[in-house]
Design a protein around this motif. Structure first.
Motif, PDB file in Angstrom:
ATOM      1  N   CYS A 190       0.813  -1.225   0.000  1.00 27.92           N
ATOM      2  CA  CYS A 190       0.000   0.000   0.000  1.00 27.92           C
ATOM      3  C   CYS A 190       0.842   1.269   0.000  1.00 27.92           C
ATOM      4  O   CYS A 190       0.386   2.314  -0.480  1.00 27.92           O
ATOM      5  N   GLY A 191       2.040   1.197   0.566  1.00 23.83           N
ATOM      6  CA  GLY A 191       2.871   2.394   0.641  1.00 23.83           C
ATOM      7  C   GLY A 191       2.183   3.483   1.436  1.00 23.83           C
ATOM      8  O   GLY A 191       1.780   3.270   2.580  1.00 23.83           O
ATOM      9  N   ASP A 192       2.011   4.661   0.806  1.00 25.36           N
ATOM     10  CA  ASP A 192       1.384   5.768   1.536  1.00 25.36           C
ATOM     11  C   ASP A 192      -0.133   5.758   1.441  1.00 25.36           C
ATOM     12  O   ASP A 192      -0.800   6.646   1.967  1.00 25.36           O
ATOM     13  N   LYS A 193      -0.715   4.761   0.786  1.00 22.91           N
ATOM     14  CA  LYS A 193      -2.174   4.627   0.747  1.00 22.91           C
ATOM     15  C   LYS A 193      -2.641   3.989   2.054  1.00 22.91           C
ATOM     16  O   LYS A 193      -1.989   3.110   2.600  1.00 22.91           O
ATOM     17  N   HIS A 194      -3.807   4.423   2.531  1.00 32.85           N
ATOM     18  CA  HIS A 194      -4.304   3.940   3.824  1.00 32.85           C
ATOM     19  C   HIS A 194      -4.612   2.441   3.791  1.00 32.85           C
ATOM     20  O   HIS A 194      -5.281   1.952   2.879  1.00 32.85           O
ATOM     21  N   LEU A 195      -4.141   1.748   4.815  1.00 34.59           N
ATOM     22  CA  LEU A 195      -4.494   0.345   5.035  1.00 34.59           C
ATOM     23  C   LEU A 195      -5.382   0.271   6.266  1.00 34.59           C
ATOM     24  O   LEU A 195      -4.972   0.642   7.370  1.00 34.59           O
ATOM     25  N   LYS A 196      -6.622  -0.194   6.065  1.00 35.87           N
ATOM     26  CA  LYS A 196      -7.541  -0.416   7.177  1.00 35.87           C
ATOM     27  C   LYS A 196      -7.528  -1.909   7.491  1.00 35.87           C
ATOM     28  O   LYS A 196      -7.743  -2.732   6.598  1.00 35.87           O
ATOM     29  N   VAL A 197      -7.283  -2.234   8.749  1.00 32.59           N
ATOM     30  CA  VAL A 197      -7.158  -3.636   9.163  1.00 32.59           C
ATOM     31  C   VAL A 197      -8.381  -4.026   9.987  1.00 32.59           C
ATOM     32  O   VAL A 197      -8.645  -3.450  11.044  1.00 32.59           O
ATOM     33  N   ILE A 198      -9.120  -4.999   9.468  1.00 32.71           N
ATOM     34  CA  ILE A 198     -10.364  -5.464  10.088  1.00 32.71           C
ATOM     35  C   ILE A 198     -10.045  -6.593  11.070  1.00 32.71           C
ATOM     36  O   ILE A 198      -9.418  -7.587  10.704  1.00 32.71           O
ATOM     37  N   LEU A 199     -10.503  -6.435  12.309  1.00 35.99           N
ATOM     38  CA  LEU A 199     -10.214  -7.435  13.338  1.00 35.99           C
ATOM     39  C   LEU A 199     -11.236  -8.567  13.371  1.00 35.99           C
ATOM     40  O   LEU A 199     -10.950  -9.623  13.915  1.00 35.99           O
ATOM     41  N   GLU A 200     -12.404  -8.366  12.815  1.00 35.45           N
ATOM     42  CA  GLU A 200     -13.536  -9.294  12.928  1.00 35.45           C
ATOM     43  C   GLU A 200     -13.769  -9.591  14.407  1.00 35.45           C
ATOM     44  O   GLU A 200     -13.654 -10.726  14.892  1.00 35.45           O
ATOM     45  N   THR A 201     -14.106  -8.530  15.131  1.00 38.01           N
ATOM     46  CA  THR A 201     -14.180  -8.596  16.593  1.00 38.01           C
ATOM     47  C   THR A 201     -15.158  -9.641  17.106  1.00 38.01           C
ATOM     48  O   THR A 201     -14.943 -10.222  18.171  1.00 38.01           O
TER      49      THR A 201
END
Length: 317
Positions: A190-201
């Motif tokens: 992703c580099g400088d693009k946002h990475l959203k990490v889903i936890l599946e809470t």
């Protein structure tokens, strides 16, 4: 991992360092030891309920609802999605600009990677990002090579942001290294693009696990941590949000890095959105009350919020 190491403590170390002494404590355990991850689920539920009871009503205002609308990742993740349906979905976002010139638009349109190009070709509205779920969404059960390729292809097709799911099975079985290596590798793509990490809470089983998964995901480079895919039950809950926002705050105090928060799945009412806003405001403060650090993953909420903003039932999207 030069991208992370330059920020100092709290990010990934050189993996070679760990191999020199296989008997030493894992770097992931060391990262977790800096935080209190032994949480009592009942205590978290009680604290969450008290916070909402005390502060929610003061946030039930027109200005807050306008802000929440501007935080929406307008999402379509159906097996029936087609280029035609996604084009129409995107055109609605374009039309919003002319129909409601005094309101800020949604934050992003969130689609599957194979739909990024059609959104990119159709989207004309300013300040609306293109987000793609990736990495074997929603189960995350595929080869890392496939996850990397899918993410790279989504970015090439026009995605500004990538939403991935942690390898929940690896996390629950204690394979923190396996889970974290994947996040680090995908952040590198992703580099400088946002990475959203889903936890599946809903699959993690306890507040303690949610705290651990939050810390590890941020440690590995997540720009946002996100509750759920919306494909598993339970999805987002206020209690999970409370734990995640607390983790974000503690991580910021430890490292100086501000990570965003995104509840998603099961956000079915304006009241639900106000609950998450209240938790973010009280635990993280004004600096997180921007759509650079707060998002809502939903499709049905847009019309509900818009109806309350304009004062009559509206089915625009």
């Amino acid at each position: 991992m030069e991208h992370y190491r330059e920020h100092g403590d709290g990010y990934g170390y050189n993996p070679e360092d760990e191999r020199e002494n296989p008997n030493q404590t894992s770097k992931y355990d060391e990262a977790l030891h800096k935080y209190n991850t032994k949480l009592n689920d009942d205590e978290i539920a009680e604290k969450t309920a008290k916070l909402i009871e005390k502060h929610l009503e003061e946030n039930n205002t027109l200005e807050v609802k306008k802000f929440l609308f501007n935080c929406i990742d307008l999402t379509t993740l159906k097996c029936t999605d087609s280029e035609t349906s996604v084009m129409k979905f995107t055109e609605k976002v374009n039309e919003f600009v002319d129909r409601y010139p005094d309101l800020k638009n949604v934050a992003a349109i969130c689609v599957y990677p194979n739909m990024a190009e059609i959104v990119n070709d159709t989207l004309e509205a300013d300040d609306v990002k293109i987000a793609c779920v990736s990495g074997g969404f929603p189960s995350s059960q595929t080869f890392i090579e496939v996850k990397v390729a899918e993410t790279a292809m989504a970015l090439h097709a026009g995605a500004d942001e990538i939403d991935i799911v942690i390898s929940v099975g690896k996390f629950l079985s204690g394979d923190y290294e396996g889970m974290c290596d994947e996040i680090e590798e995908l952040k590198e793509v992703c580099g400088d693009k946002h990475l959203k990490v889903i936890l599946e809470t809903g699959a993690l089983g306890s507040a303690s696990n949610i705290k651990k998964a939050s810390i590890l995901s941020m440690y590995c480079g997540a720009d946002f941590i996100k509750t759920s895919t919306g494909k598993e039950k339970p999805a987002a809950t206020p209690e999970a949000a409370y734990v995640m926002c607390q983790a974000i705050k503690e991580y910021f105090l430890e490292t100086g890095r501000k990570v965003g928060f995104k509840p998603a799945g099961g956000i079915n009412s304006v009241h639900d959105a106000l609950v998450y806003y209240t938790i973010v405001k009280e635990l993280l403060g004004e600096e997180w009350l921007t759509n650079e650090r707060f998002r809502l993953g939903t499709s049905r909420l847009a019309n509900l919020l818009l109806s309350e903003i304009v004062g009559s039932e509206t089915k625009f999207f």
